[in-house]
Structure formats: C-alpha cells, structure tokens
Scaffold this active site. Structure first.
Site, short mmCIF file in Angstrom:
data_model
loop_
_atom_site.label_atom_id
_atom_site.label_comp_id
_atom_site.label_asym_id
_atom_site.label_seq_id
_atom_site.Cartn_x
_atom_site.Cartn_y
_atom_site.Cartn_z
CE LYS A 98 10.13 9.97 -28.90
NZ LYS A 98 9.49 8.77 -29.40
CG HIS A 151 8.81 9.40 -24.01
ND1 HIS A 151 7.61 10.01 -23.73
CD2 HIS A 151 8.72 8.97 -25.29
CE1 HIS A 151 6.84 9.95 -24.79
NE2 HIS A 151 7.48 9.32 -25.77
CE LYS A 195 3.21 14.22 -20.95
NZ LYS A 195 2.43 13.19 -21.63
CG ASP A 223 -0.97 13.88 -23.65
OD1 ASP A 223 -0.44 13.32 -22.66
OD2 ASP A 223 -1.08 13.33 -24.76
CG HIS A 270 6.38 14.94 -25.47
ND1 HIS A 270 7.11 14.53 -24.39
CD2 HIS A 270 5.30 14.11 -25.51
CE1 HIS A 270 6.51 13.49 -23.81
NE2 HIS A 270 5.41 13.23 -24.48
CD GLU A 297 0.64 10.82 -30.52
OE1 GLU A 297 1.13 9.80 -30.03
OE2 GLU A 297 -0.09 11.59 -29.87
CG ASP A 309 -1.74 1.25 1.31
OD1 ASP A 309 -1.62 2.07 0.37
OD2 ASP A 309 -2.50 1.41 2.28
C1 BG6 Z 1 2.95 10.68 -24.29
C2 BG6 Z 1 1.54 11.18 -24.41
O1 BG6 Z 1 3.68 11.47 -23.41
O2 BG6 Z 1 3.57 10.70 -25.58
C3 BG6 Z 1 0.76 10.33 -25.41
O3 BG6 Z 1 0.90 11.12 -23.14
C4 BG6 Z 1 1.48 10.29 -26.74
O4 BG6 Z 1 -0.55 10.87 -25.58
C5 BG6 Z 1 2.94 9.88 -26.55
O5 BG6 Z 1 0.81 9.35 -27.57
C6 BG6 Z 1 3.71 10.00 -27.84
O6 BG6 Z 1 4.99 9.45 -27.70
P1 BG6 Z 1 5.78 8.82 -28.93
O7 BG6 Z 1 7.11 8.45 -28.37
O8 BG6 Z 1 4.97 7.65 -29.40
O9 BG6 Z 1 5.84 9.89 -29.98
#
Ligand code: BG6
Length: 491
Positions: A184, A180, A150, A237, A242, A218, A94
């Site tokens: 890359k 993330h 995040k 988001d 990013h 996307e 927990d």
């Molecule tokens: C995430 C978002 O941080 O990044 C998602 O929450 C998004 O909504 C994703 O789809 C995109 O990451 P990548 O590496 O697939 O471009």
C-alpha cells in the site's frame, strides 16, 4: 546490488489457484494493469492453473469478467485485452503430484529454463505439497522464484514445517512472502515520512512520544470465509501479519540504506524486542471480542455465530486489542496499543502518535488546558497525514487556545491518476527480483513466537472473547485497556 536482490528477470508467471478468490479480485486485474501500462516484458507469459478443466478461451472469459468487476475495470478495452490474452494460457493440474506438473512444463516451453514465478494463491495446506512437487519435477530451478500468500502456518511449529517445505525447493533469496499491506502506498510512505525528513527523527523516541496506537478497523464480516477464519481469529489473521508489519515500520531504527537486507534487518530487530505477553499477563494486556448481530454500513447484519457455515459454540475472536511493549532504548516505557476487528463502526486503518504534553503549562493561570500534539497517519480509506498543534484563537479577548490540524492529503498532493491495487507493486517487485517489501523467514518466526505466547496465555487462563454489537468499536473492555494507563483510543 544488495545480496538479497536477484539479478535476472522473469519470463513467465504460473498462478496456482488461478480461479480462486484472490486471483479473481487482485491478481488478474493487477497483471492486466501492468500489461496496459507496458510494465510486463514483451515476451512475458501468464499461465493459470487449477484442478478444474477449462479451455484457454473459457478461462480468458473468466479473467475478463474478473477485470470488469475489479477496481481496475475502467482500464478495460477490447484491444488491450486481446493483446493481454496473447500472453495467457490455462492448464489443469494435480498440483501435489510431480508428474502432474507436466502440463505446466509443456505450457511454459523454453521459459521453464529461464525465470519463472510460481504464485501460490491456494489454500495454505497446499503450499508445502506444491513446493515439493515443483522441486521434484525440476521446475523449481536456480532461475525460478515463488510467491506465498499468508497465512504461513498457524503457529511457529507449522510455520517451520511450511517454510522447510518451501526451502526444499527454493533458496530463501527466491521466496517472496506477501503481506499486501506492504504494497500500500500509504504504508510505504511511512518510510519516507520517517527517513526522508529531518524533523521527526529527533522526536521519535520515548523522550517525546507518550503512546502509539495502530488500528485496522473493518466494517466487513468474515465474507464467507468461516472455514479459514474460525481456525485463525483476529490475532493470527491480522496482528501476526499486517499490524506487526506496521508496528515494525513505525518502531524500527533507521536502516543503513534502502536495500532489502538493510530494511528487513531493522524490522526483525523490532520483532525480537517485543515484550512477551504470556500467562496471566494476557488478562491485563489484551482484550478479545466476537461480533454479535447489529448494523454495518447501515444494514442489519448477523452475528459471527450466525454466519454461513458457522458453528454456534465458536470462541474465535473477531476483535483484539493489545497493549504492547518494545524492550529497547528507543521505546522503553512507550505503550503501543494495537487494535483490529471485523464489523466495526467505520473502516479505518491509522497510526496515531501522541507526543508528551509540554513540561509546564504557562497558560494554566488563565485556565487554558494544553492538548498534546498528535501525528495521525491515515492509511485507508483516505490517505492523509495530520499534525495537530495548539494555537491561539484569534481575537482581542484574553488568550484562548485551540487545537489546529495541519493536514496533508496524499491524494491531493500526488495522486492525479488512478489508485493502484497494492498487488501491482508487489508483482512488479517479484518480477524485478526486489524482496524489500516481502517478509523474510526470520520475520515470520519472530512474529509467530510472540503470537504463540499470547495464544497460549488465552488457553491457560481460559480467556474467552466478549460479545460486541456489529457496528460498534468492540467490547466495552477494550475502552478500559488504554484507560487503565491514562490513555484513550483515538476515534
Ligand atoms: C487479509 C485478511 O489479510 O486482510 C482479511 O485475511 C482482511 O481478513 C484483509 O479483511 C484486510 O485487507 P485490506 O487491504 O482490505 O485492509
């Protein structure tokens, strides 16, 4: 050593949310790859935790399945996995309760007195409670570090509250906030392109650059994440994290060195220089959209409001386009167009830098138009850098000109082996205590402050997202945004 780099190594990682989506898709496959490549210290331990009861064996089976379903599946071998499992334990906890941390301490043994990484791969509302519990239980000590996914908050006030809770247990030098995109390869290569080559820097400013575009398009929808996504939308988001990180790397001044503080100090200055988009400005500088049904990757797909768990009155944007100004000497007058959306026509993340046209066209007399030079940095799906130049078309006829692209495929130039998951690099950096590719608290604050202004503007002006068909490039109004200023999207 940079004051932000940690001197000691870690001996264990504890993953909260060890059975969740991120851990399954990214973390276990990345840790397995680091293990196979001999990059984890020999005595490094892996502890998975979540609330459900699993035995070590049944958990190891889940981890194996995750590896086999991941981008690293080809690395799977029984013998390698057997040695990986030697490192692996699972404990049910927990996580909000300091008493509930006892099983983690027991599983860590003497590692808890040495360096431990706590990876919070959980719902964001648990970040604060888990950090407090780690602090109160004594597990967060001067050797431990914490990794946070995040989103950190949904506005500046909630980000402050989360960061304060993290700070109650961990010194800022021990906090690793993941974006993330910074893991890359192609994103890190931006720094090399700009600061390891002499030819770009003299051109990298408003004297020579006409406009910059950053697109993350996307084809996926919200992938079953309605509950989170509907409270976030594309601006929070994707842009807050990013896209602003990419913008920082494109726009920052040359850092004094490649140390974590030097790089992050320059990035945060860009965020402070973003011109606020507030009040009625949002109508001029932003376009929002929400996908309706259509086609993605050749298949019929439902609209946002028909997704599983959706409510049919949602006004959450799944697309946003912005015209952004950076108020400093280098960028005065250069528009940065940012754009991101779900269910777009094509998956494509790229940065386009368009240079100014030559001051005078000596070929106008023979009817030849000059296209401006363009530097295109494609981040995904392929990693490619293209520079377009005007050239003479061969032949004996009167001078004719055409655009020719100089293409550098990073894949062909460098990647002879497998492509790593971005998380492999990020995990290794946490292990080594190098925070250069992680987001510092002041960056989070500066980004939210700017984003909050736009959100407030949308509320006060009643701006609602416009529908766009899945499989398109967003609402038609998005095309008009750069066109009003004599530019057009690169597609
Ligand atoms: C995430 C978002 O941080 O990044 C998602 O929450 C998004 O909504 C994703 O789809 C995109 O990451 P990548 O590496 O697939 O471009």
């Amino acid at each position: 050593m940079d004051s932000e780099t940690l001197p000691e190594e870690c001996h264990a990682i504890v993953i909260f949310g060890a059975t969740g989506d991120l851990a399954r898709r990214m973390l276990w496959p990345s840790l397995y790859a680091l293990h196979c490549d001999g990059l984890l210290p020999p005595d490094f331990r892996l502890i998975g935790t979540a609330s459900s009861a699993w035995t070590d064996e049944s958990f190891a089976e889940r981890v194996k399945k995750a590896i086999l379903e991941s981008a690293n599946s080809k690395m799977y071998e029984d013998a390698a996995f057997a040695s990986f499992v030697q490192r692996l334990r699972y404990v049910a906890v927990d996580a909000k309760d300091p008493e509930g941390m006892a099983p983690i301490r027991a599983a860590l043994g003497d590692s808890s007195e040495r360096g431990v990484i706590f990876y919070l791969s959980t719902a964001p509302q648990l970040f604060g409670p888990i950090c407090r519990a780690l602090g109160a239980s004594g597990l967060a000590n001067g050797h431990s570090r914490v990794v946070i996914e995040k989103p950190i908050g949904s506005d500046i006030a909630s980000a402050h509250a989360t960061n304060d809770a993290i700070a109650s247990a961990f010194d800022e030098s021990r906090v690793f906030r993941i974006d993330h995109y910074l893991g890359k390869e192609a994103v890190q290569n931006l720094l090399a392109l700009r600061f390891a080559n002499a030819i770009f820097e003299p051109l990298w400013n408003s004297n020579t650059i006409e406009q910059v575009q950053i697109t993350i398009a996307e084809t996926v929808g919200i992938e079953g994440r309605w509950a989170y996504y509907d409270t976030a939308g594309a601006l929070r988001d994707m842009v807050q994290s990013h896209l602003l990180q990419l913008l920082c790397l494109v726009a920052m001044e040359p850092p004094a060195g490649f140390s974590p503080s030097a790089v992050r100090n320059e990035k945060v200055k860009v965020l402070w220089s973003l011109r606020p988009i507030v009040g009625a400005d949002v109508g001029q500088q932003t376009v929002t959209g929400q996908y309706a049904s259509g086609f993605a990757d050749g298949k019929a797909v439902p609209g946002y409001k028909e997704e599983q768990g959706a409510n049919t009155t949602s006004d959450t944007e799944t697309f946003v386009a912005l015209r952004v100004g950076i108020d400093n000497w280098r960028w005065a007058g250069v528009p940065f167009y940012l754009r991101t959306g779900k269910r777009m026509q094509r998956r494509s993340s790229e940065i386009m830098i368009q240079f100014k046209s030559p001051p005078y066209n000596i070929f106008s007399g023979i009817g030849a138009a000059l296209a401006p030079n363009m530097l295109l940095i494609k981040l995904q799906p392929e990693e490619m850098i293209t520079l377009t130049l005007m050239n003479k078309q061969p032949g004996v006829h009167e001078m004719r000109l055409g655009e020719v692209a100089l293409n550098l495929s990073l894949g062909d130039a460098f990647f002879k082996g497998r492509r790593r998951i971005a998380y492999e690099r990020m995990l290794l950096d946490v292990l080594r205590g190098n925070p250069a590719l992680f987001v510092r608290r002041d960056e989070v604050d500066a980004a939210w402050q700017w984003i909050d202004g736009i959100e407030d503007g949308w509320k006060s002006t009643g701006q609602k997202p416009k529908p766009y068909g899945a499989g398109s490039w967003g609402p038609s109004a998005a095309i008009g945004l750069p066109e009003r200023y004599g530019h057009s999207w690169h597609e």
